[in-house]
Design a protein around this motif. Structure first.
Motif, PDB file in Angstrom:
ATOM      1  N   VAL A  45       0.857  -1.189   0.000  1.00 46.88           N
ATOM      2  CA  VAL A  45       0.000   0.000   0.000  1.00 46.88           C
ATOM      3  C   VAL A  45       0.892   1.237   0.000  1.00 46.88           C
ATOM      4  N   ALA A  52      -3.818   6.243   2.740  1.00 46.98           N
ATOM      5  CA  ALA A  52      -3.451   5.122   1.882  1.00 46.98           C
ATOM      6  C   ALA A  52      -4.052   5.340   0.506  1.00 46.98           C
ATOM      7  N   THR A  55      -2.893   0.444  -4.086  1.00 48.01           N
ATOM      8  CA  THR A  55      -2.616  -0.848  -3.462  1.00 48.01           C
ATOM      9  C   THR A  55      -2.296  -1.879  -4.539  1.00 48.01           C
ATOM     10  N   GLN A 134      -5.808  -1.775   2.503  1.00 48.54           N
ATOM     11  CA  GLN A 134      -5.835  -0.317   2.373  1.00 48.54           C
ATOM     12  C   GLN A 134      -6.594   0.307   3.542  1.00 48.54           C
TER      13      GLN A 134
END
Length: 354
Positions: A45, A52, A55, A134
């Motif tokens: 991530v 975040a 990913t 995430q």
């Protein structure tokens, strides 16, 4: 100065690390065209500015403006594929984590229907798996600012203990009944925690209660209560406590440091013990004499006063309530034997009396 990464990967030899940060501090410079290697049971991530973003799953990935669009948009388009972008990468372990421990850092105080109030400690284990990497990074790293195993486990333990305390309080079960309810309580606590863990990107696989035990003070109170219940008679219990105190006093006095001290201590202990023994003996003797007197009084024969109906000890000449003169004796007109007052028949010949 930030480090420039051309190959980004992480291999956890222990398999126990939940999340690993690259670089370990600060932000890294990642070039467009760099290689990202994500192993099985991992997710990578990219994290920037407290959030975040992109990913990546297992495999080898070449970073391009196409597969890291959110990161590239933050800094503008890369020029000639050489412009680095600043970010951190978190490698998240997606395997199941088994045999994680939880416990109460401090005793918890709960009402108890049998004991009134108790202070308890509880311990157990749980299993979990990160299922939304995430979301996990956003909540754990972004919101809590933690990413080391010990920090994450401590945070999750706090959530478990909070829910466990609620469930125990609502159950209203006595401490003495809890060992038979571990499975039921574990199931209820796990159900309560499911949403809490899911909000962190985690699936709670299992939760078990291994032990719920009282603190030393509560255990002592339980022992005292059990001793009283076993003895049953409070007077005997107090006598037992006094006798034990007498023995303790004699022992403590007898264990003085020198022979002289030992003699004095033993003498004092014996004197105290003798005094306590005498007091207990006097109390027991007085109790026995009182009981005997009561029993004798209850067994003594009585007659009914013909004037007020009060029961008067047999042989009395006057009623002790109204003063009525009582007939103390009479003779059988047939055989001349003395007949107790109130008799309807002669106890000697059976003659009916007027």
């Amino acid at each position: 100065m930030a480090r420039v990464f051309d190959v980004i990967e992480y291999f956890d030899e222990t398999g126990q690390e939940m999340v690993h940060r690259i670089p370990e501090s600060g932000s890294g410079d990642f070039r467009i065209g760099s290689q990202l290697i994500v192993r099985e049971s991992q997710a990578a991530v990219f994290f920037r500015d407290g959030k975040a973003l992109d990913t990546f799953g297992a495999g080898r990935h070449t970073l391009t403006t196409a597969n890291v669009p959110l990161l590239v948009d933050l800094i503008g388009k890369a020029f000639s594929g050489q412009t680095p972008f600043k970010a951190e990468v978190y490698f998240v372990n997606l395997r199941e984590f088994l045999d994680l421990k939880w416990g109460t850092p401090e005793p918890i105080t709960l009402p108890d229907k049998e004991l009134g109030m108790v202070r308890l400690r509880a311990f157990g284990q749980f299993a979990m798996q990160i299922t939304d990497p995430q979301l996990f990074v956003n909540k754990i790293v972004g919101t809590q600012g933690i990413y080391r195993n010990s920090q994450i486990e401590n945070y999750l333990r706090g959530v478990i203990v909070s829910r466990m305390t609620d469930v125990l309080g609502e159950s209203k079960a006595s401490l003495l009944d809890l060992p038979a309810l571990y499975d039921e309580l574990s199931g209820v606590i796990k159900a309560r925690l499911a949403d809490d863990f899911r909000a962190l990107g985690i699936t709670l696989k299992a939760l078990f209660i291994n032990n719920i035990s009282p603190t030393e003070e509560t255990a002592k109170a339980i022992d005292e209560r059990a001793a009283m219940g076993a003895i049953g008679d409070m007077q005997k219990y107090l006598q037992f406590k006094a006798a034990r105190a007498m023995g303790d006093a004699a022992t403590a006095g007898g264990e003085a440091g020198s022979l002289t001290g030992a003699g004095v201590g033993l003498g004092a202990g014996v004197g105290i013990g003798a005094a306590m023994a005498g007091a207990i003996s006097d109390a027991l003797r007085a109790g026995r004499e009182g009981q005997a007197a009561g029993a004798a009084a209850a067994a003594a024969p009585t007659v009914k006063c013909p004037n007020c109906g009060n029961m008067v000890p047999a042989g009395s000449k006057f009623c002790n309530v109204c003063g009525q003169k009582l007939v103390t004796e009479s003779k059988c007109p047939n055989c001349g034997v003395d007949v107790p007052p109130g008799s309807k028949f002669c106890p000697n010949c059976g003659q009916k009396l007027a």
